[in-house]
Every structure is written in C-alpha cells, then in structure tokens.
Design a protein around this motif. Structure first.
Motif, PDB file in Angstrom:
ATOM      1  N   ILE A 125       0.834  -1.214   0.000  1.00 47.46           N
ATOM      2  CA  ILE A 125       0.000   0.000   0.000  1.00 47.46           C
ATOM      3  C   ILE A 125       0.862   1.254   0.000  1.00 47.46           C
ATOM      4  CG2 ILE A 125      -1.720   1.302   1.327  1.00 47.46           C
ATOM      5  CD1 ILE A 125      -2.754  -1.348   2.394  1.00 47.46           C
ATOM      6  N   MET A 154       1.346   4.553  -2.778  1.00 51.10           N
ATOM      7  CA  MET A 154       0.848   5.772  -2.149  1.00 51.10           C
ATOM      8  C   MET A 154       1.927   6.842  -2.083  1.00 51.10           C
ATOM      9  SD  MET A 154      -2.328   5.530  -1.570  1.00 51.10           S
ATOM     10  CE  MET A 154      -2.509   6.965  -0.545  1.00 51.10           C
ATOM     11  N   LEU A 193       1.990   8.513  -5.387  1.00 51.11           N
ATOM     12  CA  LEU A 193       0.854   9.425  -5.527  1.00 51.11           C
ATOM     13  C   LEU A 193       1.031  10.663  -4.652  1.00 51.11           C
ATOM     14  CD1 LEU A 193      -2.117   6.895  -5.578  1.00 51.11           C
ATOM     15  CD2 LEU A 193      -0.949   7.957  -7.513  1.00 51.11           C
ATOM     16  N   TYR A 223       2.419   4.136 -11.744  1.00 47.91           N
ATOM     17  CA  TYR A 223       1.790   2.971 -11.114  1.00 47.91           C
ATOM     18  C   TYR A 223       0.481   2.627 -11.826  1.00 47.91           C
ATOM     19  CZ  TYR A 223      -0.305  -0.041  -7.557  1.00 47.91           C
ATOM     20  OH  TYR A 223      -0.898  -1.094  -6.908  1.00 47.91           O
ATOM     21  N   GLU A 225      -7.929  -0.184  -5.794  1.00 39.50           N
ATOM     22  CA  GLU A 225      -8.333   1.193  -5.546  1.00 39.50           C
ATOM     23  C   GLU A 225      -7.217   2.178  -5.841  1.00 39.50           C
ATOM     24  OE1 GLU A 225      -8.577  -1.319  -3.518  1.00 39.50           O
ATOM     25  OE2 GLU A 225     -10.478  -1.363  -2.393  1.00 39.50           O
ATOM     26  N   ILE A 226      -5.968   1.817  -5.495  1.00 37.52           N
ATOM     27  CA  ILE A 226      -4.840   2.737  -5.715  1.00 37.52           C
ATOM     28  C   ILE A 226      -4.585   2.912  -7.204  1.00 37.52           C
ATOM     29  CG2 ILE A 226      -2.409   3.142  -5.235  1.00 37.52           C
ATOM     30  CD1 ILE A 226      -2.705   1.566  -2.701  1.00 37.52           C
TER      31      ILE A 226
END
Length: 560
Positions: free
Chosen positions: A214, A218, A221, A239, A244-245
């Motif tokens: 995760i 993240m 981002l 990515y 969801e990511i």
C-alpha cells in the motif's frame, strides 16, 4: 495476484490472522487458568480445609481437659458438675463431627490409620476416664478424681500428638501440591510466551507485506500530489493496477491533463485582460465542476465590460456630487461642536453619581466583613459545643464500662465467699488439723464481703454520675440547638448583605461603564467634527480624481 487485491481484502486477511493468533493464545490461557484453578481448589479441599478440622479437634480435647480440672474444683457440687458435663458432651460432639469430616477428605491410608487410632484412644480410654472424673467429683471425692485426671493426661497428650502429626503431614502434602502448581504455572507461561512470540513475528511479517503493497504506490501518488500542490502539473504517475490505488492513479493522470488544458486557456485569457483588451469571445464550457470556472471567467469578462461602461458614466456624476458633499460636511462640523458641549455636562454628572455608588459599596463591604466575623465565632462555638457533647458521651460510655467491671468484681466476691464457706466446712471436717485453714477461710470470707460492699457503693456513685452526665448532655444539646439556629439566622442575614453588596458592585460597574460610554461619545463627536472637515477637503480631491479617471478609461478596449 497480490498486486491487484483490494486494500480492504488485504486488511481483512491481516486482521483475520491476528484474530486467529489471539484466539489460540486466549484458548491456551483459559485452559491453563482452569488447570491452575482446579489444582488450587484441590489444594484447599485436601490440605488447607482439613487443617481447620484438626484445629477444632485439638481445641475440643483441650477444652474437655480444662473442664475436667474445673469439675475437680467444684467437687461435691452436683449441679455445677452437671453443667460442666453438658459442656464436655458438647465438646465431644464437636470432636466427633470434625473427626468424621476429616476422614471424608483424607486420601492417604497413613493419615486414615492415625485418625482412627486417635479415635479409638478417645473412645476407649480418654472419654471414659473423663466420665469417671466427673462422677467421682460429683460424689465429693476430689483426691480420687485428681488421680484419675492425672492418669488420663497421657491419653489426652497422645490424641493431641497424633493430630499434630496429621497437621504436619497436611502441611507436607500442601507444600508438595503447591510446588506442582508452581511448575504447572511456569510451563503454561513458557508455552504462552512461545506462542505469543511466534504470533507477533507472523503478524509483523504479514503487516510489513501489506504495508509495502500500500505504501509504495501511495508514496508515488503523494509525491505527485506534492508537485501538484507546488503548481507543477508535468508530474508523471507510472503505477498501474486494478485495485483502488490503481484507479486513483489513473484518475490523477486524467485530472492533471485536464487541468493543464484549462490553465493554458485561462492564462491566455488573463494575458489579454492584463493588456486592457476586454473584447475577446466567451470561453467554452468545461467538464464537471470546472464548468463553474469557465462560467466565472465569462461572468468576469461580461462584468468588466459592463463595469467600465458604467464607470465612464459615473465619473461625471461623481464630479458634480463631490461639490455637494463638501458643503454638507461643513454644516456637519458646526453641529458636532454644539453636541460636544452638551456631552461634557452629562459626563460631569455621571462621574458624581459613580463616586456616591462607590462609597455605598465600601460601607456594605465593611458590614459584610463584620457579619463574616460574627458567623465565624458562632460556628466555632457550635464546634466546641459538639466536642463537649462528644466528651460527655465518652464519659457516659466509660461509666457504663466501669459498672460492668464493678458487677464482675461483685460476682467474684460472691464466688470467693462461697469458696471460703466450702473451705470452712472442709476445715471443720479436718478437726484440729484444719483449724488454721479455718481461720484463713474466715478472713477470705470477710475480705470477699468487704469487696462486695465496696463494689455496691462504687456502683451507686457511678449511677449518680451517669444521671448527672445525662442532665448535662440534655442542657448541652439544647444550647447546641440554640447556637445552630442563631448560626442559620446569621447566615440568612449574611446572604442578604452579600446580595446588597453584589448589587452595589454592579451599580458601581454600571456607572463606570456609563461614564466610559459618555467619554467615548464625546470622543466620537470630536472625531466626527474632524472627519467632517476632512470630508470637505476630500470632496475637492475626489472631483480632481474623477477627471483623471475619465481620461484613463479611454485606454480600455470594450465590446461593441
């Protein structure tokens, strides 16, 4: 496979693993606690609880021996010996009941044999000898009863030694079971510690895997968002995933591209506005919430065109209006000067009223202080009265205790008198040999009678003292009640005075606020006068600025 898993699924897997490890640790802990609890209960039932039975049996035997000796002391008194015999029978019942209970909890044959052996000694030797002592003493043969008692001492000592041995055996077995319980606790602790270490290690590994899956995308981002926050829309997001990511990354790429197009068009439009060119065509509508941006820009362009058209018309009207404002400002300055004189008279009156209110507040404060001191003294008197009542009650309790002691002394004197009579009878039976003992017995009897008389006199004195203490307590209670009522009335007066004080303080504060408000009004009027003069000068300046504005508006290019 793991890359495309949803974040919720990853977290569920991690939490489920933690729950499983927790359940395993909890089940093992509960099972171990039950084993330890069962071992402790067994230790209590088989070793600790029987100790009470042993203690009760030893105490019963010792009590029987004491009553035997008492029976010899009352030799020739069948009624007293019958009373003693009833007590011995009660002790014997206690002995038998505890012996039966002890046999039910014994599991070792050695202990059972010891208890049964002691029971046989009790039934066949000790208790029959006790009955013989009672019977002989009831007949008045104290010497024979004493001989039987001395022969019975060995059997009583044997019974007590037997149960002391049982006591030692129980302690030994209890120590053994306690050691076993400690070893069980240690093993369970080690097992739980090992399972917890394994579970924690596995949880850390699983959490590390989930966190990395995760945190890494993240972080990318977040870096892109930080560049966006700094105004850099050229950031590349690499990515890609179906979770969801991944969808968030795709959405950010699309958003950055749309923003680049919108910002480019807005920059072009603002550049023309900075060149005083407002004649451009309206922008096309943007997608989504950005539509409000395009509408706002179009609204600004339309508003600027309308605004500058209106400003050109208004500039002429401002020029003529400024002259009228200058004349009105001069008239306003004259009126404010007159108002300032009236306000100064009002300010002097408010200051005089405020001083009188402050003096009244000071007088009330002095009265409150006096009332506070009076209330304090009454409360102290009330506390001292309560202390005196408590002391009188303690005296009354002590007098009652002394009466009990005197009654006991009277009872002892009576018993001593009876013993002296018995001794005199025995001395008379002994003839010439007991003559000296008869004299001693007579003296003991006289001393007992004097002790009884002294105890009676002391009792009468104490009873009179108790009556006087009760009368003093009644008077003190009445006085304490009167003081309490006076304290309540003083407190009521004190509350009223405090309310008056509070009202005076509020009035003084209100008058201070009124004085301050009047001063502020006076200052405001003076400022208004100065402002009116400044307005007249500003109006003339405004007229000159209106002319300059008309000349500047000629440079703007507006829509036809």
């Amino acid at each position: 496979m793991g890359r495309n898993l949803k974040i919720s699924v990853k977290l569920k897997i991690g939490f489920l693993f933690v729950v499983v490890i927790t359940c395993i640790v909890g089940c093992i802990g509960i099972a171990g606690m039950r084993q330890i609890s069962a071992a402790d209960q067994s230790l209590y039932d088989q070793q600790t609880k029987p100790l009470q039975y042993i203690s009760n049996m030893i105490q019963a035997v010792q009590s029987i021996c004491i009553e035997e000796r008492n029976a010899i002391g009352f030799s020739g008194d069948p009624a007293k010996i019958s009373e003693i015999e009833n007590k011995i029978d009660e002790y014997s019942v206690v002995f038998k009941e505890n012996q039966d209970k002890y046999l039910t909890v014994l599991t070792v044959q050695e202990g059972i044999n010891l208890v049964k052996g002691a029971g046989e000694v009790y039934d066949n030797t000790f208790f029959p000898h006790v009955k013989t002592v009672l019977k002989t003493a009831a007949q008045g043969d104290a010497e024979s009863a004493q001989a039987v008692l001395e022969s019975d001492a060995e059997s009583a000592e044997k019974i007590i030694d037997t149960y002391n041995q049982c006591f030692k055996n129980s302690n030994r077995d209890a120590l053994s079971k306690s050691t076993a319980n400690v070893e069980l606790t240690t093993h369970l602790t080690i097992l739980l510690a090992v399972i917890i270490v394994i579970g924690v290690t596995a949880c850390i590994l699983l959490c590390t895997i989930i966190v990395r899956s995760i945190s890494r995308p993240m972080e990318e981002l977040v870096r892109a968002s930080e560049h966006f926050a700094k105004g850099n829309l050229q950031t590349e997001i690499t990515y890609q995933s179906e979770n969801e990511i991944g969808r968030l990354a795709e959405s950010l790429r699309s958003a950055f591209q749309s923003l680049q197009e919108i910002i480019h068009e807005l920059s072009r439009t603002l550049g023309k506005i900075s060149e005083k060119d407002l004649s451009m065509e309206p922008l096309e509508s943007y997608k989504g919430d950005f539509d409000s941006v395009s509408q706002s820009v179009n609204t600004i362009l339309n508003g600027l065109n309308d605004f500058f058209s209106v400003v050109q018309t208004s500039a002429e009207q401002v020029n003529s209006g400024s002259e009228q404002v200058s004349g009105g400002a001069q008239e306003l300055a004259q009126e404010t000067a007159e108002q300032a004189g009236i306000i100064e008279g009002l300010l002097a009156s408010a200051s005089e009223v405020s001083q009188r209110v402050r003096k009244n507040s000071d007088h009330v404060a002095d009265t409150v202080q006096n009332i506070d001191e009076t209330t304090k003294h009454i409360r102290q008197s009330n506390v001292q009265m309560e202390e005196m009542l408590s002391a009188m009650r303690e005296i009354e309790d002590s007098s009652n205790e002394i009466s009990k002691v005197i009654n006991m002394i009277d009872s002892i004197a009576f018993q001593t008198n009876i013993l002296a009579l018995n001794a005199a009878v025995e001395a008379a039976r002994a003839g010439q040999a007991g003559k000296g003992f008869s004299v001693v017995a007579e003296e003991v009897r006289n001393l007992a009678m004097k002790s009884a008389d002294a105890a009676k006199q002391t009792t009468e004195l104490i009873e009179r003292s108790i009556k006087k203490v009760e009368e003093g307590s009644s008077i003190a209670n009445s006085t304490a009640q009167t003081l309490d009522e006076a304290a309540k009335q003083i407190e009521s007066v004190e509350r009223t005075i405090h309310q008056i004080k509070q009202t005076s303080v509020e009035q003084a504060a209100a008058m201070s606020e009124i004085s301050e408000d009047v001063e502020q009004i006076s200052a405001a009027i003076q400022r208004n006068s100065a402002t009116a003069e400044e307005s007249a000068a500003a109006s003339e300046e405004l007229s000159a600025q209106a002319d300059m504005l008309k000349k500047e508006l000629v440079n703007f290019k507006l829509r036809p």
